[in-house]
Design an enzyme around this catalytic site. Structure first.
Site, PDB file in Angstrom:
ATOM      1  N   PHE A 280       0.842  -1.193   0.000  1.00 52.49           N
ATOM      2  CA  PHE A 280       0.000   0.000   0.000  1.00 52.49           C
ATOM      3  C   PHE A 280       0.881   1.248   0.000  1.00 52.49           C
ATOM      4  O   PHE A 280       0.691   2.180   0.789  1.00 52.49           O
ATOM      5  CB  PHE A 280      -0.930  -0.004   1.217  1.00 52.49           C
ATOM      6  CG  PHE A 280      -1.835  -1.207   1.267  1.00 52.49           C
ATOM      7  CD1 PHE A 280      -2.959  -1.288   0.474  1.00 52.49           C
ATOM      8  CD2 PHE A 280      -1.535  -2.274   2.105  1.00 52.49           C
ATOM      9  CE1 PHE A 280      -3.782  -2.409   0.510  1.00 52.49           C
ATOM     10  CE2 PHE A 280      -2.359  -3.390   2.154  1.00 52.49           C
ATOM     11  CZ  PHE A 280      -3.482  -3.461   1.360  1.00 52.49           C
TER      12      PHE A 280
ATOM     13  N   LEU B 263      -9.784  14.084  -1.459  1.00 54.15           N
ATOM     14  CA  LEU B 263     -10.853  14.982  -1.898  1.00 54.15           C
ATOM     15  C   LEU B 263     -10.247  16.292  -2.388  1.00 54.15           C
ATOM     16  O   LEU B 263     -10.618  17.377  -1.951  1.00 54.15           O
ATOM     17  CB  LEU B 263     -11.847  15.236  -0.756  1.00 54.15           C
ATOM     18  CG  LEU B 263     -12.745  14.060  -0.374  1.00 54.15           C
ATOM     19  CD1 LEU B 263     -13.629  14.429   0.810  1.00 54.15           C
ATOM     20  CD2 LEU B 263     -13.599  13.601  -1.552  1.00 54.15           C
TER      21      LEU B 263
ATOM     22  N   CYS C   1      -0.341   3.295 -10.988  1.00 55.00           N
ATOM     23  CA  CYS C   1      -1.216   2.406 -10.209  1.00 55.00           C
ATOM     24  C   CYS C   1      -2.698   2.591 -10.506  1.00 55.00           C
ATOM     25  O   CYS C   1      -3.360   1.674 -10.995  1.00 55.00           O
ATOM     26  CB  CYS C   1      -0.962   2.607  -8.716  1.00 55.00           C
ATOM     27  SG  CYS C   1       0.645   2.015  -8.166  1.00 55.00           S
TER      28      CYS C   1
ATOM     29  N   LYS D 247       2.717  13.121  -9.674  1.00 55.75           N
ATOM     30  CA  LYS D 247       2.400  13.692  -8.363  1.00 55.75           C
ATOM     31  C   LYS D 247       3.694  14.265  -7.797  1.00 55.75           C
ATOM     32  O   LYS D 247       4.785  13.976  -8.302  1.00 55.75           O
ATOM     33  CB  LYS D 247       1.809  12.631  -7.432  1.00 55.75           C
ATOM     34  CG  LYS D 247       2.775  11.502  -7.101  1.00 55.75           C
ATOM     35  CD  LYS D 247       2.147  10.467  -6.175  1.00 55.75           C
ATOM     36  CE  LYS D 247       1.978  10.979  -4.775  1.00 55.75           C
ATOM     37  NZ  LYS D 247       1.560   9.913  -3.828  1.00 55.75           N
TER      38      LYS D 247
END
Length: 438
Positions: A152, A250, A260, A320
């Site tokens: 994760f 959000l 991913c 990112k």
């Protein structure tokens, strides 16, 4: 414990370094001899905060090593982690050929009991397939167990995610294997969820799909905010304060990308259809994400009148912040589409420039030396990745270097009112008319 990681890409290398840091003796295996030689020389092929120091520290302590030999890896490790790529096929399903190849190689070299761990992101029931392949190719009587242990990791904070995980999922049906897995993770002091293999495999795809759903939800909500004059950032704060919902993911913007989410959602859709239970909700998540960049480009096109010959500065190219990964980057796709429409693009990213230079689009744009250099004489500035240094940019210097004071903020990174005070026209995602309020 002695552990082997087969596959030394992003997941494998980071996992191996963190296991070594926890005190285990780790051997990372990779078929790419050039990569292995570079790692032995202390050269890290990816940028991930804290990873380079961790690798060098544990190589020096002789807890971390590298090899191209699967046989050596099988001989070394009591537990063998498979962390090879699982790329998408054209129909969205997962290419398991690397998993199959490694399973056969492991089987050929098994001489005593080993635990084989699926660490790669794989479709549900892959563990059964791996076990079947090993049984078919291993010598008779050799004992082994297959376990699922999904990762994760978030790129940009992967070391922290591994060293201080919020949960560890172990899927297996053998007490012997589960005991070894729990021993591996004892130093990490994290909650351990033990499940069957199929549930563990499903958890990974379900988690990533839910996070992508939150992103598409807030982006769909941003469309309503734009036409109603509401501010999506305030709306997100309001709903995110509810502990049942949470504020994470959000953040309205250009949509999700990277290696991913797009792959895993497509895979989960394919998995659900193969199971005879189509996941229609995820198809809508995809559709919302796909139209997000289209809407953003429509706004730029409308503001400029035409893209042809316009100078467009793009800040951010990685998918990112805090990573140099440009795989399936929305920022790179944005640049490619701007170029296709005739725009003259000048782009900058704090970490991803060398990776972008390897892409075909690099020959069609100017790669700038700094953020301000990219903005020189620009007709519009586009923020495509939310690097912190962009948030603290010198707005006065930016205004003086640009040809036209127009900013399209694809990540809602800047303060619209502060930007306005320096004479800029500002367009964010779902910010309504916030820049005109005073």
């Amino acid at each position: 414990m002695k552990l082997s990681i087969i596959g030394s890409g992003y997941v494998g290398l980071t996992t191996g370094a963190c296991f070594a840091e926890a005190g285990h003796h780790v051997l990372c295996v990779d078929s790419d001899a050039e990569k292995v030689n570079s790692l032995k020389a202390g050269e890290i092929p990816i940028f991930e905060p804290g990873l380079e120091a961790l690798v060098k520290k544990n190589v020096a302590a002789r807890r971390l090593g590298f090899t191209t030999s699967t046989e050596e890896g099988v001989d070394h490790g009591e537990v063998l982690f498979i962390a090879v790529p699982t790329p998408p096929l054209e129909d969205g399903s997962v290419d398991l050929s690397y998993m199959e190849k490694v399973a056969r190689e492991i089987a050929q070299h098994l001489s005593s009991y080993r635990v084989i761990v699926d660490k790669s992101t794989v479709p549900v029931r892959t563990g059964e397939q791996v076990a079947r392949t090993i049984r078919e190719h291993a010598r008779p009587g050799v004992e082994f167990d297959v376990v699922s242990n999904p990762e994760f990791l978030r790129e940009g904070s992967a070391v922290a995610d591994l060293m201080k995980p919020d949960r560890i999922v172990i899927g297996g049906n053998s007490d012997r294997a589960l005991a070894l897995m729990q021993k591996i993770y004892e130093p990490f002091m994290a909650p351990v969820l033990v499940t069957d293999i199929n549930s563990a495999e499903l958890i990974k795809h379900a988690a990533n799909s839910f996070l992508a759903l939150k992103i598409s939800y807030i982006n769909a909500l941003a469309e309503i905010c734009e036409v109603s004059g509401a501010d999506v950032k305030k709306v997100a704060e309001g709903i995110g304060a509810d502990r049942r919902i949470g504020r994470g993911f959000l953040n309205a913007g250009l949509g999700y990308g990277g290696s991913c989410f797009p792959k895993d959602i497509a895979a989960f859709i394919a998995i659900s259809e193969q199971c005879g239970q189509p996941f229609e909700l995820l198809k809508e998540v995809q559709r919302i994400n796909d139209r997000q960049l289209n809407r953003f480009l429509d706004g730029i096109r409308e503001a400029l009148g035409t893209m042809t010959g316009k100078k467009v500065a793009v800040w951010g190219l990685s998918f990112k912040p805090h990573t140099d990964d440009v795989r399936a980057s929305v920022a790179v796709e944005l640049v490619e589409r701007l170029v296709a429409e005739g725009a003259l693009v000048s782009a900058y990213d704090p970490k991803a420039m060398s990776k972008v230079q390897e892409l075909p689009v690099a020959a069609k744009i100017r790669l700038a030396a700094s953020a301000l250099d990219a903005a020189k004489d620009a007709d519009v500035l586009v923020l495509a990745t939310e690097w912190p240094e962009f948030a603290s940019a010198d707005l006065e210097a930016l205004r003086s270097t640009m040809n036209s004071p127009l900013i399209f903020d694809g990540r809602n990174l800047l303060d619209p009112l502060a930007v306005r005070d320096f004479g800029f026209q500002y367009r964010g995602i779902g910010r309504g008319n916030v820049a005109e309020r005073g």
